[in-house]
Design a protein around this motif. Structure first.
Motif, PDB file in Angstrom:
ATOM      1  N   LYS A 262      -1.196  -1.192  -3.957  1.00  0.00           N
ATOM      2  CA  LYS A 262      -2.402  -0.363  -3.981  1.00  0.00           C
ATOM      3  C   LYS A 262      -1.997   1.080  -3.755  1.00  0.00           C
ATOM      4  N   LEU A 263      -2.290   1.906  -4.734  1.00  0.00           N
ATOM      5  CA  LEU A 263      -1.990   3.331  -4.617  1.00  0.00           C
ATOM      6  C   LEU A 263      -3.240   4.068  -4.176  1.00  0.00           C
ATOM      7  N   ASN A 264      -3.119   4.815  -3.113  1.00  0.00           N
ATOM      8  CA  ASN A 264      -4.234   5.608  -2.604  1.00  0.00           C
ATOM      9  C   ASN A 264      -3.811   7.074  -2.636  1.00  0.00           C
ATOM     10  N   VAL A 265      -4.477   7.848  -3.468  1.00  0.00           N
ATOM     11  CA  VAL A 265      -4.157   9.269  -3.561  1.00  0.00           C
ATOM     12  C   VAL A 265      -5.216  10.037  -2.797  1.00  0.00           C
ATOM     13  N   LYS A 266      -4.761  10.706  -1.747  1.00  0.00           N
ATOM     14  CA  LYS A 266      -5.695  11.417  -0.871  1.00  0.00           C
ATOM     15  C   LYS A 266      -5.864  12.861  -1.323  1.00  0.00           C
TER      16      LYS A 266
ATOM     17  N   SER B 183      -5.734   6.499  -8.089  1.00  0.00           N
ATOM     18  CA  SER B 183      -5.930   5.476  -7.059  1.00  0.00           C
ATOM     19  C   SER B 183      -6.374   4.171  -7.709  1.00  0.00           C
TER      20      SER B 183
ATOM     21  N   SER C 246       0.289   5.396   0.123  1.00  0.00           N
ATOM     22  CA  SER C 246      -0.639   6.523   0.236  1.00  0.00           C
ATOM     23  C   SER C 246       0.111   7.833   0.058  1.00  0.00           C
TER      24      SER C 246
ATOM     25  N   GLU D 182      -6.115  12.127  -7.848  1.00  0.00           N
ATOM     26  CA  GLU D 182      -7.000  11.220  -7.124  1.00  0.00           C
ATOM     27  C   GLU D 182      -7.426  10.040  -8.005  1.00  0.00           C
TER      28      GLU D 182
ATOM     29  N   LEU E 158       0.847  -1.189   0.000  1.00  0.00           N
ATOM     30  CA  LEU E 158       0.000   0.000   0.000  1.00  0.00           C
ATOM     31  C   LEU E 158       0.880   1.235   0.000  1.00  0.00           C
TER      32      LEU E 158
ATOM     33  N   LYS F 248      -2.642  14.254  -3.068  1.00  0.00           N
ATOM     34  CA  LYS F 248      -2.788  14.774  -4.419  1.00  0.00           C
ATOM     35  C   LYS F 248      -1.709  15.817  -4.679  1.00  0.00           C
TER      36      LYS F 248
END
Lengths: 112, 107
Positions: free
Chosen positions: B102-106, B82, B12, B79, B10, B15
């Motif tokens: 897993k890329l999570n762009v906040k 993601s 994170s 975003e 993961l 943006k």
């Protein structure tokens, strides 16, 4: 036009049943594959066919039997389904080695 | 044995921040490397391949044979980036995939 299509998209079935997932590609590719994506999102090749001939058969239980009636189709038949078979199964195709692999949308199999 | 390693499960980022998804491989021969992306509940699709030397959706990846790496980079994450990203290596019609990041762009 969908390039690689697989059906059904969702399948819920009981342990011990036999089920099939169908795959068709309209790209004129010679090679087709089945991949299993488990709950941890890990992708693992199961089978590969080239011009209807099996060329890759990874360590997969014999309950899994691929069938390729012609080079545009590669169906996956699973006998005596077990809980551990629950996963997303992806069909894919490519023209030849080193060419891009095109994937189907995946078939979500849940065994209860 | 051929292996593809993606060390991060993961990642994170905020943006606008730079992002780098790592991929290392072990392969004897001349590998062909790819990055695939899977957006939520969608099919896997090719993002880029090293022989094309292209930039797709702002992503680039350079094959470093000395370090046996093929890291995926983007200077400013969005975003909509993601998703799950898979590094893959080709060996005569047999693709080996990494375990995915897993890329999570906040926002």
């Amino acid at each position: 036009d969908t390039a690689v299509s697989q059906t059904p998209k969702y399948l819920v079935t009981q342990m011990g049943n036999d089920k099939s997932i169908k795959c068709e590609q309209n790209l004129g590719h010679d090679t087709m594959y089945w991949y299993k994506q488990d709950s941890k999102k890990f992708l693992k090749i199961m089978f590969s066919y080239n011009n209807k001939e099996l060329i890759i058969n990874e360590t997969v239980p014999n309950r899994f039997s691929p069938k390729s009636p012609d080079k545009a189709h590669l169906n996956l038949h699973i006998n005596s389904l077990e809980l551990g078979d629950s996963a997303v199964y992806f069909c894919a195709s490519s023209r030849d080695r080193g060419n891009t692999i095109y994937f189907g949308e995946g078939s979500w199999l849940t065994v209860v | 044995a051929q292996r593809v390693t993606q060390p991060e499960k993961l990642l994170s980022v905020f943006k606008g921040a730079p992002v780098e998804l790592k991929c290392n491989y072990s392969y004897s021969g001349s590998p062909e490397l790819f990055w695939y992306v899977q957006y939520s509940r969608q099919r896997l699709q090719l993002l880029l391949r090293h022989i094309s030397r292209e930039s797709i959706k702002g992503f680039t990846a350079d094959l470093n044979k000395g370090e046996t790496s093929f890291h995926l980079k983007k200077p400013f994450a969005q975003e909509e980036d993601s998703a799950m990203y898979y590094c893959a290596i080709d060996n005569f019609n047999k693709f080996y995939f990494g375990s995915g990041t897993k890329l999570n762009v906040k926002p």
